[in-house]
Design a protein around this motif. Structure first.
Motif, PDB file in Angstrom:
ATOM      1  N   SER A 232      36.463  30.434  48.980  1.00 49.18           N
ATOM      2  CA  SER A 232      35.863  31.766  48.838  1.00 49.18           C
ATOM      3  C   SER A 232      36.831  32.738  48.183  1.00 49.18           C
ATOM      4  N   GLU A 233      38.088  32.653  48.564  1.00 53.19           N
ATOM      5  CA  GLU A 233      39.101  33.547  47.997  1.00 53.19           C
ATOM      6  C   GLU A 233      39.315  33.277  46.509  1.00 53.19           C
ATOM      7  N   TYR A 234      39.391  32.008  46.151  1.00 56.67           N
ATOM      8  CA  TYR A 234      39.568  31.653  44.745  1.00 56.67           C
ATOM      9  C   TYR A 234      38.425  32.193  43.886  1.00 56.67           C
ATOM     10  N   PHE A 235      37.194  32.014  44.353  1.00 54.31           N
ATOM     11  CA  PHE A 235      36.052  32.442  43.542  1.00 54.31           C
ATOM     12  C   PHE A 235      35.935  33.968  43.502  1.00 54.31           C
ATOM     13  N   SER A 236      36.411  34.637  44.518  1.00 53.27           N
ATOM     14  CA  SER A 236      36.441  36.112  44.472  1.00 53.27           C
ATOM     15  C   SER A 236      37.375  36.578  43.366  1.00 53.27           C
ATOM     16  N   GLU A 237      38.511  35.886  43.210  1.00 58.17           N
ATOM     17  CA  GLU A 237      39.460  36.233  42.147  1.00 58.17           C
ATOM     18  C   GLU A 237      38.873  35.941  40.768  1.00 58.17           C
ATOM     19  N   LEU A 238      38.152  34.823  40.643  1.00 60.21           N
ATOM     20  CA  LEU A 238      37.545  34.483  39.352  1.00 60.21           C
ATOM     21  C   LEU A 238      36.462  35.486  38.978  1.00 60.21           C
ATOM     22  N   LYS A 239      35.710  35.943  39.971  1.00 59.46           N
ATOM     23  CA  LYS A 239      34.646  36.910  39.699  1.00 59.46           C
ATOM     24  C   LYS A 239      35.216  38.268  39.300  1.00 59.46           C
ATOM     25  N   ALA A 240      36.391  38.594  39.811  1.00 63.52           N
ATOM     26  CA  ALA A 240      36.982  39.920  39.561  1.00 63.52           C
ATOM     27  C   ALA A 240      37.538  40.073  38.143  1.00 63.52           C
ATOM     28  N   ILE A 241      37.687  38.973  37.417  1.00 59.55           N
ATOM     29  CA  ILE A 241      38.241  39.047  36.060  1.00 59.55           C
ATOM     30  C   ILE A 241      37.242  39.714  35.111  1.00 59.55           C
ATOM     31  N   ASP A 242      37.753  40.601  34.272  1.00 61.87           N
ATOM     32  CA  ASP A 242      36.928  41.206  33.223  1.00 61.87           C
ATOM     33  C   ASP A 242      37.057  40.305  31.998  1.00 61.87           C
ATOM     34  N   TYR A 243      36.071  39.438  31.786  1.00 63.92           N
ATOM     35  CA  TYR A 243      36.167  38.427  30.740  1.00 63.92           C
ATOM     36  C   TYR A 243      36.044  39.016  29.331  1.00 63.92           C
ATOM     37  N   ARG A 244      35.631  40.265  29.223  1.00 65.48           N
ATOM     38  CA  ARG A 244      35.565  40.897  27.898  1.00 65.48           C
ATOM     39  C   ARG A 244      36.959  41.124  27.335  1.00 65.48           C
ATOM     40  N   VAL A 245      37.938  41.368  28.236  1.00 67.10           N
ATOM     41  CA  VAL A 245      39.300  41.680  27.788  1.00 67.10           C
ATOM     42  C   VAL A 245      40.310  40.766  28.480  1.00 67.10           C
ATOM     43  N   ILE A 246      39.907  39.550  28.804  1.00 65.35           N
ATOM     44  CA  ILE A 246      40.778  38.630  29.524  1.00 65.35           C
ATOM     45  C   ILE A 246      42.051  38.347  28.716  1.00 65.35           C
ATOM     46  N   SER A 247      43.195  38.314  29.391  1.00 62.07           N
ATOM     47  CA  SER A 247      44.471  38.017  28.718  1.00 62.07           C
ATOM     48  C   SER A 247      44.758  36.521  28.796  1.00 62.07           C
ATOM     49  N   LYS A 248      45.709  36.084  27.993  1.00 63.96           N
ATOM     50  CA  LYS A 248      46.104  34.677  28.014  1.00 63.96           C
ATOM     51  C   LYS A 248      46.613  34.280  29.398  1.00 63.96           C
ATOM     52  N   GLN A 249      47.394  35.166  29.999  1.00 63.19           N
ATOM     53  CA  GLN A 249      47.948  34.891  31.329  1.00 63.19           C
ATOM     54  C   GLN A 249      46.826  34.758  32.359  1.00 63.19           C
ATOM     55  N   GLN A 250      45.843  35.629  32.303  1.00 66.58           N
ATOM     56  CA  GLN A 250      44.709  35.550  33.218  1.00 66.58           C
ATOM     57  C   GLN A 250      43.915  34.257  33.014  1.00 66.58           C
ATOM     58  N   CYS A 251      43.784  33.885  31.755  1.00 64.49           N
ATOM     59  CA  CYS A 251      43.034  32.668  31.432  1.00 64.49           C
ATOM     60  C   CYS A 251      43.743  31.433  31.990  1.00 64.49           C
ATOM     61  N   GLU A 252      45.056  31.398  31.834  1.00 63.72           N
ATOM     62  CA  GLU A 252      45.842  30.276  32.352  1.00 63.72           C
ATOM     63  C   GLU A 252      45.786  30.233  33.875  1.00 63.72           C
ATOM     64  N   LYS A 253      45.826  31.411  34.491  1.00 70.07           N
ATOM     65  CA  LYS A 253      45.748  31.482  35.955  1.00 70.07           C
ATOM     66  C   LYS A 253      44.375  31.012  36.433  1.00 70.07           C
ATOM     67  N   ALA A 254      43.343  31.385  35.720  1.00 73.39           N
ATOM     68  CA  ALA A 254      41.985  30.966  36.076  1.00 73.39           C
ATOM     69  C   ALA A 254      41.845  29.454  35.955  1.00 73.39           C
ATOM     70  N   ARG A 255      42.431  28.884  34.898  1.00 75.45           N
ATOM     71  CA  ARG A 255      42.400  27.427  34.719  1.00 75.45           C
ATOM     72  C   ARG A 255      43.129  26.739  35.871  1.00 75.45           C
ATOM     73  N   GLU A 256      44.232  27.321  36.289  1.00 69.29           N
ATOM     74  CA  GLU A 256      44.984  26.771  37.432  1.00 69.29           C
ATOM     75  C   GLU A 256      44.138  26.821  38.707  1.00 69.29           C
TER      76      GLU A 256
END
Length: 462
Positions: free
Chosen positions: A220-244
């Protein structure tokens, strides 16, 4: 047994055959359950022992109950095990709830994987191959879809391809596709429509369970973090963290599902044995199975076992081929649905309603669908146009709320998941080809298009 089955199918000697069928079908299932339980229980012990003897977190209560019941069965410590049967049935229901929870998270995973797969190409220094064109790639996809002259395979490939193409669809068009998909169920049973609606809602994350956050706060915690990302302006670091996050989720879900399946198989086998124990037939095979279970139980509970694991494994040699011999007999003699449909009056006259209520459960415990409900009410009422329309309106409201609460990337992921589950909505090959070409040629997000092509290439290669 064949004569009993033949008589029932031909409506001969019904009452006598029903009594004999019950006894013989229970007996053969009991022998089969002994073999399966011996094998799966021992496999479960080996799996746990390889983890330093630690039962996976959250499964100790299941194994404690299983070990206690098996001890009572093989050592004949109780004349009646009705209370134990109720305990196992309750645990089985709990396990099914856990699997429903996991399934909800798998559906969420699929949507966020869809999004991240497309986001990653914003940060890759790649380009289209020089020879690429939408026309040639459309032709390549069509060749893949049509390479086999098998309508089921073709439809499956169409769904795979449609589910990975860039989604450029208005909500009104999406609802139109959805409505057309539901219309196929007009005139059929409500049960068929309900099954389809469950699948559609599930892949859309509209099927939540009350216990999913309680059982799996980590997910539940992981998916809350994924939902909180603003994918319109996602950064490379955020993308890598999401993949992790997605990789961690995959590992966790795989491990949890393996644990659920391992325990559920033992629960099913043990219930099958207890349901049929009234018709147990003594044999060398049954004796060997009970000795294997007895020794495994001693190892599982940390007591002194008379045999090593090598000696226990050698005992399985005498059982080789028996499971393969018994299962076809059980399958060929399984006319439980025919009996349920045609002989309820006779079963009532014989006073065997309770015996047959249990017997009807046996095929489900033997099936490959190890999480199947043992008793399920089937709604065979006709799904008329009014009922289908009501369900469509309900779906429309649910999707409107879901789309309002999530960004456009999530909306696209949902649409893609639903489209890949809808009945094939193309009337001919030309219409399918035009759809693929138009979807590719009108995609203006080149990063998303590159991602889709790479994913489609992997689909074709697999």
């Amino acid at each position: 047994m064949r004569k009993i089955v033949r008589d029932l199918l031909n409506q001969k000697n019904i009452e006598k055959s029903l009594v004999e069928y019950y006894a013989r079908f229970m007996e053969i299932n009991n022998t089969y359950s002994h073999i399966r339980l011996a094998m799966n229980y021992y496999t479960c012990y080996i799996s746990v022992s390889e983890e330093n003897g630690m039962v996976p977190p959250g499964y100790l209560q299941y194994m404690d109950t299983i070990n206690t019941v098996i001890d009572k069965v093989v050592n004949q410590k109780s004349d009646s095990l009705q209370e134990e049967i109720q305990q196992l049935e309750s645990l089985r229901c709990e396990m099914m709830e856990k699997v429903k929870d996991i399934t909800c998270y798998v559906d969420r995973y699929n949507l966020y994987e869809y999004i991240i797969n497309r986001m990653e190409y914003r940060f890759k220094e790649t380009d289209f191959p020089k020879e690429y064109s939408d026309v040639s790639y459309t032709r390549k996809l069509m060749q893949f879809i049509l390479e086999q002259d098998d309508s089921m395979m073709i439809n499956s490939k169409i769904k795979d391809v449609v589910g990975q193409l860039p989604v450029k669809m208005t909500k009104s068009k999406f609802y139109e596709r959805l409505s057309n998909g539901l219309s196929i169920y007009k005139g059929g049973t409500r049960e068929s429509l309900k099954d389809f609606l469950y699948m559609i809602r599930s892949v859309s994350t509209l099927e939540d369970t009350d216990s999913m956050n309680f059982h799996y706060p980590y997910l539940s915690e992981y998916f809350s973090e994924l939902k909180a990302i603003d994918y319109r302006v996602i950064s490379k670091q955020q993308c890598e963290k999401a993949r992790e996050h997605l990789e961690n989720i995959t590992d966790y879900i795989d491990s949890e599902m393996n644990n659920c399946m391992m325990v559920q198989e033992v629960l099913n086998d043990l219930l099958l044995l207890l349901y049929t124990q009234c018709q147990k037939k003594e044999s060398d095979a049954v004796d060997v199975c009970e000795e294997i279970m007895r020794e495994t139980n001693l190892l599982f509970t940390g007591k002194f076992s008379h045999k090593t694991t090598d000696e226990i494994e050698n005992m399985f040699v005498s059982l080789e081929g028996l499971q393969e011999e018994l299962y076809p007999q059980i399958s060929s003699c399984d006319i439980t649905e025919h009996i349920r449909e045609h002989f309820q009056k006779e079963i009532h006259m014989l006073g065997m309603e309770e015996q047959y209520r249990i017997l009807y459960r046996l095929p489900k415990l033997n099936s490959d669908s190890i999480f199947a409900e043992l008793e399920k009410h089937t709604d065979n009422t006709v799904a008329d146009e009014n009922f289908v329309q009501q369900e469509m309106e309900r779906l429309r409201e649910e999707y409107a709320k879901l789309f309002a609460e999530n960004d456009r990337w999530f909306q696209r992921a949902v649409m893609s998941a639903v489209l890949s589950e809808l009945p094939v909505f193309f009337h001919n090959i030309s219409e399918l080809q035009d759809f693929i070409y138009n979807t590719l040629s009108t995609c203006t997000d080149l990063f998303e298009k590159q991602a889709c092509i790479e994913i489609l290439n992997s689909v074709m290669e697999s």
